[in-house]
Design an enzyme around this catalytic site. Structure first.
Site, mmCIF file in Angstrom:
data_model
loop_
_atom_site.group_PDB
_atom_site.id
_atom_site.type_symbol
_atom_site.label_atom_id
_atom_site.label_comp_id
_atom_site.label_asym_id
_atom_site.label_seq_id
_atom_site.Cartn_x
_atom_site.Cartn_y
_atom_site.Cartn_z
ATOM 1 C CG MET A 1 -1.427 -2.504 13.485
ATOM 2 S SD MET A 1 -0.308 -2.566 12.052
ATOM 3 C CE MET A 1 0.565 -4.095 12.373
ATOM 4 N NE ARG A 2 -9.953 -6.649 14.835
ATOM 5 C CZ ARG A 2 -10.425 -5.516 15.321
ATOM 6 N NH1 ARG A 2 -10.888 -4.595 14.508
ATOM 7 N NH2 ARG A 2 -10.429 -5.286 16.619
ATOM 8 C CB ALA A 3 -5.753 -6.215 7.677
#
Length: 670
Positions: free
Chosen positions: A274-276
């Protein structure tokens, strides 16, 4: 102090400048990774950014740059009294590729800690970079143990220094900026994901723009201060715009429509985790603030995707970086249209001064070994392709699908660069003994130190419970870990090896081992011989992208100059030994053992092979001889090399990756 090149005087490189400015507006974006060929102003632009960063307030006298409004309660220089603070420019700290662990995280005086119980701590670069910029030039060449420390600090926002139970912690939140040349090797996926944005840079091919680059550089070199003064107004304008965007940033609204577009885009490009999504959201918000808006539009989401996703969508090192912009526009259009957005994602955004359209150029597809079906030569009986022009030269065979290999390792105990392959004495790993320190003490062996000091306690007048420790008592822990190696393939590309199935298997094995080398921080090289000479098709490298292209385009045909191939490999290893004497090689010769062309080719090949045996180079010969009558030449070559031989049928995942175990077994038997 030298005058930096003005940021606004950098010619072109719109994506690079925009990515850096967005991080200046919102440090939460997470930094920038700049990829590109040498001589493209990567370092110049990064160093120039520090002059545009707003000043920071710090607690007076604090070596760790604590914020006076919220000082770190665990600061080694604390506790801090309220009220005393000073303003200074944000720092840009450069981390050298060859820096030591103590230089990065700081050094703890173990002698004073043991003898006096005092935590005497000298801050490192992570402390200097707190609330500023940490810049790593050639970040892909950074040693693994330093990468691990960077990952820990970036994840926790703090740095921990521990030496035998004595620990110091301090805050370490910084903007991470790295530059790299992909030809020199790729970056570990864990560190790659820590960079918020990535940009690809290349030198302009426009003569007028290149002329302007040279003109400005010469003017700067002649009079740095005068050149900077001529750009002072432009620098002040950008600095003011950054400050205005920072003030506007909390007011920017990221609506549900924009969030849906962000989520849909990340899902469409199959990014991990989910970092993107989070980075895209922060980047789109910073883009809106930079443009002076309080609403995130589809064009902001599009630009954020082009900056935040290319380095996150790569599934393996052979995939080319970049995004399919048509697919991006289709996704934005499909999920747009709410929160007042029109969803017209196919229009180029206009982010304003300092950043043009940020679309990354679509990379050229990797050359395909066989080309179009219409251009392929017809195969003869037994699947042998017919020559495609030239002196028996045939079209390149496509490499077989890469596969996972077992661990290749070189026999013995080395002392090479840190890696994940062969056994070696390293600064990290399991403790196997102790010795007197040579230079600064880095890893204390507590038991050995106590044992050395114990016999002298009465003579030193010990009267209390504390142990009287002198510097001569300190012992450095010796550790065993893993090193990186050089795997050099010497491939027979002559006419006798030109069967497409054979060369396809050979290329697949080399690519598989190269992928494994990328993961284990090795170097891989390729020497080929055919016709009347040998050539270095792939100099020793860690770049999987360059290797894939070279291997796919490898031609075959002609005579078999085996001696020339071995001598060229010997020269490659000789040069590499001078460059990096601690890196141990493994040579894999892929041939049927035949030697043709020139006077006494077989005898000459034997003499060349004995050079490797005399030097103790670990080697393996993959026997590619086929047919009902076998001459056993490859086995004879392996004997002269002092290595081992396997047949072509054993050139599979479980066989090619286990060859060095045979090398180890044969040496132990000898």
């Amino acid at each position: 102090m030298s005058t930096p090149f003005p940021f606004t005087a950098v010619v072109g490189q719109d994506d690079l400048r925009l990515a850096l400015l967005l991080n200046a507006v919102s440090p939460a974006v997470g930094g920038v990774l700049v990829r590109g060929e040498k001589g493209t102003a990567k370092s110049t632009a990064v160093r120039a950014l520090s002059a545009l960063m707003p000043e920071v307030d710090v607690v007076s006298g604090c070596r760790f740059s604590c914020d006076p409004d919220s000082p770190d309660p665990g600061c080694p220089d604390g506790p801090h009294e309220p009220g005393a603070f000073a303003s200074r420019p944000a720092r840009m700290v450069e981390l050298p590729v060859g820096a030591s662990e103590d230089r990065l995280v700081g050094a703890l005086d173990i002698e004073r800690a043991l003898a006096e119980g005092v935590k005497a701590f000298e801050p490192g670069l992570l402390a200097d970079a707190h609330r500023g910029i940490l810049y790593v030039d050639e970040v892909n060449l950074l040693h693994d143990h330093l990468v691990d420390l960077l990952l820990d600090a970036a994840a926790m926002g703090a740095s921990y220094v521990e030496r035998e139970g004595v620990s110091v912690r301090h805050a370490a939140r910084f903007l991470l900026v790295g530059t790299m040349n992909p030809e020199e090797g790729e970056l570990r996926p864990q560190l790659l994901d820590r960079f918020g944005l990535t940009v690809e840079v290349a030198a302009s091919r426009e003569p007028d723009q290149r002329v302007e680059v040279v003109r400005r550089r010469l003017a700067y070199d002649d009079d740095p201060a005068g050149f900077a003064a001529r750009w002072a107004d432009e620098e002040a304008a950008v600095r003011a715009r950054i400050a205005a965007a920072r003030e506007l940033l909390p007011s920017v609204r990221l609506g549900d429509g924009a969030l849906r577009q962000i989520a849909a885009t990340c899902a469409a490009f199959e990014v991990d985790g989910m970092r993107a999504d989070i980075v895209m959201a922060r980047t789109a918000t910073a883009l809106a603030a930079w443009a002076g808006r309080t609403e995130v539009l589809a064009e902001d989401v599009r630009q954020a995707a082009l900056l935040a996703l290319p380095h996150r969508r790569r599934r393996n090192p052979f995939d080319a970086p970049g995004l399919d912009e048509d697919k991006l526009d289709e996704t934005l259009e499909e999920f747009g249209g709410s929160d007042g957005q029109d969803g017209d994602g196919d229009e180029d955004p206009d982010p304003g001064p300092g950043g043009g359209p940020g679309g990354q150029p679509e990379p050229d597809d990797a050359p395909q070994g066989d080309g179009d079906a219409a251009a392929r030569p017809e195969a003869g009986e037994g699947g042998e392709p017919q020559p495609s022009g030239g002196a028996g030269e045939q079209s390149p065979a496509r490499a077989a699908e890469p596969f996972r290999t077992r661990v290749l390792s070189v026999p013995g105990l080395g002392e090479g660069a840190a890696g994940r392959r062969s056994r070696a004495r390293t600064e990290h790993g399991r403790t196997i003994g102790a010795r007197r320190p040579r230079g600064a003490l880095t890893k204390l062996h507590l038991a050995a130190t106590v044992q050395a000091a114990a016999p002298h306690q009465r003579a030193r007048g010990r009267s209390g419970p504390g142990l009287v420790v002198r510097r001569d008592d300190l012992r450095q822990a010796t550790r065993e870990g893993r090193e990186g190696n050089l795997v050099l393939f010497v491939v027979d590309a002559s006419g006798s090896m030109a069967a497409r199935q054979r060369m396809s298997a050979v290329k697949g094995a080399v690519l598989s081992l190269l992928l494994d080398a990328y993961q284990r921080r090795d170097k891989v090289g390729l020497v080929t011989f055919r016709g009347s000479a040998a050539e270095v098709a792939l100099p020793p490298t860690s770049s999987v992208d360059a290797a894939a292209v070279r291997l796919e385009s490898l031609p075959t045909g002609g005579r078999t100059p085996l001696a020339a191939g071995l001598l060229r490999a010997h020269e490659v290893l000789r040069v590499e030994r001078l460059r990096d004497p601690a890196r141990r090689p493994l040579m894999v010769v892929v041939t049927d053992g035949r030697a043709t062309g020139g006077p006494e080719p077989v005898a000459l090949a034997g003499r060349a092979a004995r050079l490797f045996a005399a030097e103790g180079t670990a080697s393996v010969v993959v026997d590619c001889e086929s047919g009902p009558v076998r001459l056993g030449l490859a086995g004879r070559l392996a004997g002269e090399l002092g290595g081992t031989a396997v047949t072509l049928d054993e050139l599979r995942a479980d066989s090619i990756a286990g060859l060095v175990k045979d090398v180890r077994s044969s040496r132990r038997a000898a």
